[in-house]
Design a protein around this motif. Structure first.
Motif, mmCIF file in Angstrom:
data_model
loop_
_atom_site.group_PDB
_atom_site.id
_atom_site.type_symbol
_atom_site.label_atom_id
_atom_site.label_comp_id
_atom_site.label_asym_id
_atom_site.label_seq_id
_atom_site.Cartn_x
_atom_site.Cartn_y
_atom_site.Cartn_z
ATOM 1 N N CYS A 268 0.816 -1.253 -0.086
ATOM 2 C CA CYS A 268 0.192 0.045 -0.036
ATOM 3 C C CYS A 268 0.958 1.225 -0.059
ATOM 4 O O CYS A 268 1.887 1.383 0.692
ATOM 5 C CB CYS A 268 -0.854 0.125 1.248
ATOM 6 N N ALA A 269 0.405 2.337 -0.579
ATOM 7 C CA ALA A 269 1.222 3.462 -0.601
ATOM 8 C C ALA A 269 0.278 4.635 -0.988
ATOM 9 O O ALA A 269 -0.683 4.609 -1.565
ATOM 10 C CB ALA A 269 2.410 3.554 -1.881
ATOM 11 N N PRO A 270 0.577 5.794 -0.596
ATOM 12 C CA PRO A 270 -0.471 6.919 -0.910
ATOM 13 C C PRO A 270 -0.499 7.602 -2.176
ATOM 14 O O PRO A 270 -1.263 8.157 -2.736
ATOM 15 C CB PRO A 270 -0.104 8.179 0.237
ATOM 16 N N GLY A 271 0.680 7.068 -2.903
ATOM 17 C CA GLY A 271 0.818 7.688 -4.206
ATOM 18 C C GLY A 271 1.930 6.999 -4.948
ATOM 19 O O GLY A 271 2.636 6.232 -4.367
ATOM 20 N N GLY A 275 6.603 6.087 -0.051
ATOM 21 C CA GLY A 275 6.876 5.273 0.852
ATOM 22 C C GLY A 275 5.666 4.246 0.896
ATOM 23 O O GLY A 275 4.665 4.569 1.185
ATOM 24 N N ASN A 276 6.003 2.986 1.213
ATOM 25 C CA ASN A 276 4.770 2.077 1.083
ATOM 26 C C ASN A 276 4.833 1.439 2.506
ATOM 27 O O ASN A 276 5.784 0.972 3.155
ATOM 28 C CB ASN A 276 4.938 1.204 -0.025
ATOM 29 N N THR A 277 3.824 0.641 2.617
ATOM 30 C CA THR A 277 3.691 -0.269 3.881
ATOM 31 C C THR A 277 3.483 -1.625 3.145
ATOM 32 O O THR A 277 2.839 -1.805 2.253
ATOM 33 C CB THR A 277 2.653 -0.249 4.673
ATOM 34 N N LEU A 278 4.358 -2.566 3.576
ATOM 35 C CA LEU A 278 4.396 -4.037 2.920
ATOM 36 C C LEU A 278 3.773 -4.850 3.888
ATOM 37 O O LEU A 278 4.475 -4.963 5.192
ATOM 38 C CB LEU A 278 5.674 -4.137 2.763
ATOM 39 N N TRP A 279 3.026 -5.794 3.546
ATOM 40 C CA TRP A 279 2.056 -6.737 4.241
ATOM 41 C C TRP A 279 2.492 -8.060 3.821
ATOM 42 O O TRP A 279 2.759 -8.256 2.570
ATOM 43 C CB TRP A 279 0.763 -6.613 4.464
ATOM 44 N N LEU A 280 2.178 -9.290 4.690
ATOM 45 C CA LEU A 280 2.427 -10.617 4.237
ATOM 46 C C LEU A 280 1.313 -11.066 4.895
ATOM 47 O O LEU A 280 1.328 -11.276 6.087
ATOM 48 C CB LEU A 280 3.701 -11.215 4.421
ATOM 49 N N HIS A 297 6.924 -4.060 6.743
ATOM 50 C CA HIS A 297 7.812 -2.725 6.650
ATOM 51 C C HIS A 297 6.803 -1.537 6.268
ATOM 52 O O HIS A 297 5.771 -1.674 5.837
ATOM 53 C CB HIS A 297 8.552 -2.778 5.146
ATOM 54 N N ASP A 298 7.128 -0.400 7.049
ATOM 55 C CA ASP A 298 6.373 0.764 6.919
ATOM 56 C C ASP A 298 7.370 2.056 6.711
ATOM 57 O O ASP A 298 8.027 2.434 7.557
ATOM 58 C CB ASP A 298 5.608 0.984 8.540
ATOM 59 N N GLY A 299 7.357 2.426 5.586
ATOM 60 C CA GLY A 299 8.070 3.277 4.998
ATOM 61 C C GLY A 299 7.142 4.641 4.616
ATOM 62 O O GLY A 299 7.788 5.689 4.227
ATOM 63 N N ARG A 300 6.237 4.918 5.533
ATOM 64 C CA ARG A 300 5.374 6.107 5.232
ATOM 65 C C ARG A 300 6.121 7.354 6.117
ATOM 66 O O ARG A 300 6.195 8.171 5.321
ATOM 67 C CB ARG A 300 4.070 5.852 6.054
ATOM 68 N N ALA A 301 6.679 7.150 6.971
ATOM 69 C CA ALA A 301 7.449 8.361 7.666
ATOM 70 C C ALA A 301 8.817 8.768 6.801
ATOM 71 O O ALA A 301 8.975 9.858 6.839
ATOM 72 C CB ALA A 301 7.958 7.885 8.873
ATOM 73 N N ASP A 302 9.276 7.838 6.380
ATOM 74 C CA ASP A 302 10.903 8.291 5.695
ATOM 75 C C ASP A 302 10.873 8.014 3.970
ATOM 76 O O ASP A 302 11.759 8.151 3.556
ATOM 77 C CB ASP A 302 11.912 7.319 6.253
ATOM 78 N N GLY A 303 9.575 7.623 3.710
ATOM 79 C CA GLY A 303 9.510 7.347 2.148
ATOM 80 C C GLY A 303 10.191 6.284 1.433
ATOM 81 O O GLY A 303 10.415 6.506 0.379
ATOM 82 N N THR A 304 10.441 5.302 2.451
ATOM 83 C CA THR A 304 11.267 3.992 1.971
ATOM 84 C C THR A 304 10.321 2.944 1.214
ATOM 85 O O THR A 304 9.061 2.985 1.623
ATOM 86 C CB THR A 304 12.268 3.561 2.856
#
Length: 752
Positions: A268-271, A275-280, A297-304
């Protein structure tokens, strides 16, 4: 419509009513005199568009090189290009290979299949579905057995496809239609019983309430109507009964499943390129509608970002830029799959950007050669084939299963490797597409046994294209570095006529020539060496073509993207204008001979430069671009781009957006260069209101006596189109730029 071009007499433009629309936004008055053109419908707009068509037709007849460019671009497009592919690497499923192919005389690529080494046959030919060429194949995915296929067709470029399911052996439709809202990835269950897919929450038929499975996981606090959902469709089931197994308020959602059907990845990503969130999630046999995703993985804060790759034998890898702006490859232990537990196998290697990785393996000892590239069990020795791009040049390297380098693999040339793929269940072979500025896209095959890349065996006897002309010597390529105003070094490609005599350094001895400059500079996308009929046609005519790798792209990793994104977006425009100044200062061209062109985000680049420094350019061609940065989130896919551009609803971000918004920077009384704006009538991605409003503003404002023209097109959208329509658009853009830079016209210095 009568018109006359010249320094003293203005062109008579179709009247566009100006409105006194002024809004106060964040304490600042913002004028929007052509808001009425935001709607492309209605009698007044139709009359205005018809008059624009008449004006364009009158000018087209005066472009001296138009017929030549139409002929040459069409011929060169027979070799294929990114927008009009001739052939793609195969996707293997249990002895069947699926691929796209477009013969030189075909308008659209055809989905082909070849079984057990037999001759290929057509599965989905969009022209058989719609001979008008207005229906395109947007996406497709075979099941793991290769017996079934999902494919998605959209009409007139609306990018709202209908999804169907085909029996591959018979070619008969066995399920559908499904209406996901936009093109969706499909993740097949291992037994062909069904698949997961992504849909817009509002895409369901009115009154139909999709059932929500027990264990549904919802992301986003306070979200009442999620924008994206993952649903499970069983073959033959009413789509209204498809279970919703996952939903998110993020605008981007994708799914991928492991070959044995045990694990489902959700991203999932806002655009785009944020940065995305990765789920399994484990997929329980017989209860595939029950998912309990775990956040990795949660990359929303750092854009990763991070994405999983499923290898043979149950191996799982992650590719991520977290802590590695140029990309690294990690091993994932399914006993603890969280990002914190990932083990780096291959570290980043600046300034090379990791562009792809596929797992390979040799057959188990004593098993002998494996005739089926997709039948591997993963019990042999594991390998990893990596692709990187270093200063725009592709690199390939082979590593063992633990990431240790075994050998560098010579790439086919100093160009780009894309679409790196290998059979999902493992094997000794990988395929990829290779191209550079002088080489048409071709499919190559890598084999573990000899560790070499060779052209793949032609899949069709007519794969050679008449667009290739051995009598034409290849152009010359030079890569230069210039400096942006803040001191940042930026790379630029110069593609020059073959006859050019270059000194060891500096411009050619014959002096400045007509030059066409472009850049992309957004969404982390990279402008790498690739075959382009547009470039070759311009260079064959005697012009110089320049491509600047400005900030906002991905040529130097995620930090390069971040440096030209959001509040930093003006850096990308500064880099682009600096490229123009460098070309002028170093006598490659002059303001009277320099044109700029771009489409989509590249079109925004052109419009920003045009409105900030009109004196630098003789002509500008801007296609399907975002141009009103104040109201863009209200149209098309605008909400998806807030992570890239910024939110005009926030005061600090609004100031940046208004500061460069091309539509708002147009000033009456300015001598703008000749401008050609192009757009589909209906563009569901970048709404054509941007182009209409910008055309009216420039026509009202410019005092140069040079034309501002609108090329409007029915029956196409922002994405793929028939080859002849793509070629015609590119040829018209080149002819317009040539007419206003003097390319091929009397007085242009001859090449020695």
């Amino acid at each position: 419509m009568a018109w006359q071009e010249g320094d003293k007499e203005r062109i008579v433009y179709p009247g566009a009513r100006r409105q006194e629309v002024v809004e106060e936004l964040h304490g600042r008055p913002v004028a929007d005199p052509y808001r009425w053109l935001e709607s492309g419908e209605g009698a007044e707009c139709a009359a205005w568009l018809a008059a624009q068509g008449d004006l364009l037709a009158a000018h087209e007849s005066t472009w001296p090189q138009r017929a030549m460019f139409h002929r040459v671009v069409a011929e060169l497009a027979g070799n294929g290009a990114v927008a009009v592919p001739a052939v793609t690497p195969p996707l293997w499923r249990a002895g069947r290979r699926f691929f796209l192919h477009r013969a030189a005389d075909q308008e659209l690529p055809v989905l082909m299949v070849s079984a057990d080494g037999g001759p290929p046959r057509a599965l989905v030919d969009p022209l058989e579905v719609d001979p008008s060429g207005r229906t395109t194949l947007d996406a497709w995915r075979p099941s793991w057995t290769g017996d079934l296929l999902t494919y998605q067709l959209s009409y007139q470029g609306d990018e709202h496809p209908t999804l169907w399911v085909m029996d591959v052996s018979s070619g008969q439709t066995v399920d559908g239609p499904l209406v996901p809202g936009r093109a969706t990835p499909t993740a097949w269950l291992a037994d062909d019983d069904g698949f997961y897919y992504v849909t817009l929450a509002q895409a369901r038929a009115p009154g139909a309430a999709p059932r929500r499975a027990a264990g549904l996981y919802q992301i986003g606090s306070g979200v009442v109507a999620p924008k994206r959902q993952v649903r499970l469709h069983r073959i033959g089931q009413d789509p209204d009964e498809d279970a919703v197994v996952f939903e998110t308020s993020s605008s981007q959602l994708s799914v991928k499943i492991s070959p044995e059907g045990r694990w489902l990845m959700l991203s999932c990503a806002p655009g785009a390129q944020s940065g995305n969130t990765l789920w399994l999630a484990g997929v329980p046999a017989g209860r595939e509608h029950l998912l309990w995703p775990r956040l990795l993985h949660d990359g929303r804060a750092d854009g990763t970002q991070a994405v999983l790759t499923f290898g043979p034998g149950g191996r799982v890898y992650a590719i991520t830029d977290a802590g590695a702006p140029f990309g690294r490859l990690c091993a994932v232990d399914l006993r603890d799959p969280r990002a914190a537990a990932w083990r780096t196998l291959i570290a980043q290697d600046p300034p090379a950007v990791l562009t792809g990785c596929v797992p390979l393996h040799t057959p188990a000892t004593g098993s002998g050669p494996d005739p089926d590239p997709d039948s591997g069990s993963g019990s042999g020795e594991a390998y990893l084939l990596l692709s990187r791009s270093r200063h725009g040049v592709a690199e390939l390297s082979l590593h063992d299963g633990e990431g240790h380098m075994i050998t560098e693999v010579p790439a086919p040339g100093p160009g780009s490797v894309t679409k790196l793929t290998a059979p999902a269940r493992g094997g000794e072979d990988a395929w990829f597409s290779y191209s550079d500025f002088v080489t048409a896209p071709a499919v190559y095959r890598f084999n573990l046994r000899d560790r070499r890349c060779r052209p793949a065996v032609p899949v069709l006897v007519d794969s050679a294209s008449p667009g290739a002309d051995p009598r034409q010597p290849p152009p010359l390529i030079r890569q230069v570095t210039y400096t942006s105003p803040d001191g940042t070094p930026v790379q630029m490609y110069l593609i020059l006529p073959a006859q050019t005599r270059l000194p060891a350094s500096g411009p050619p001895a014959y002096g400045p020539r007509p030059t066409l400059l472009t850049a992309y500079g957004g969404f982390g996308a990279s402008c790498l060496p690739a075959y382009s009929p547009t470039i070759l046609a311009w260079v064959r005519a005697g012009g110089t073509y320049a491509i600047a790798n400005v900030r906002g792209g991905g040529e130097y990793g995620t930090s390069w993207h971040a440096a030209g994104r959001g509040a930093n977006k003006p850096n990308a425009f500064a880099d682009f204008v600096a490229a123009a100044r460098w070309l002028i200062d170093h006598r490659w061209t002059t303001p009277r001979q320099l044109a700029i062109k771009g489409a989509s985000h590249s079109g925004l680049m052109v419009a920003a430069a045009l409105t900030q420094n009109p004196e630098l350019f003789a002509a500008a061609a801007c296609s399907a671009a975002v141009l009103d940065m104040v109201r863009y989130p209200s149209f098309g896919l605008g909400p998806w781009w807030v992570a890239e551009f910024g939110d005009p609803g926030e005061a600090d971000q609004f100031d940046t957006l208004l500061g460069y918004s091309p539509y708002h920077r147009v000033r009456p009384g300015v001598a703008y260069p000749a401008v050609l704006l192009t757009s589909p009538h209906h563009d569901t991605r970048v709404d054509s209101m941007h182009t209409r409003k910008m055309t009216a503003a420039l026509q009202h404002a410019s005092t140069s006596g040079k034309p501002v023209l609108l090329r409007y097109e029915e029956g196409v959208g922002h994405g793929p189109r028939a080859a002849s329509r793509w070629s015609a658009l590119q040829a018209d853009i080149l002819a317009f730029c040539a007419a206003h830079t003097g390319l091929g016209c009397p007085g242009t210095p001859a090449l020695p």
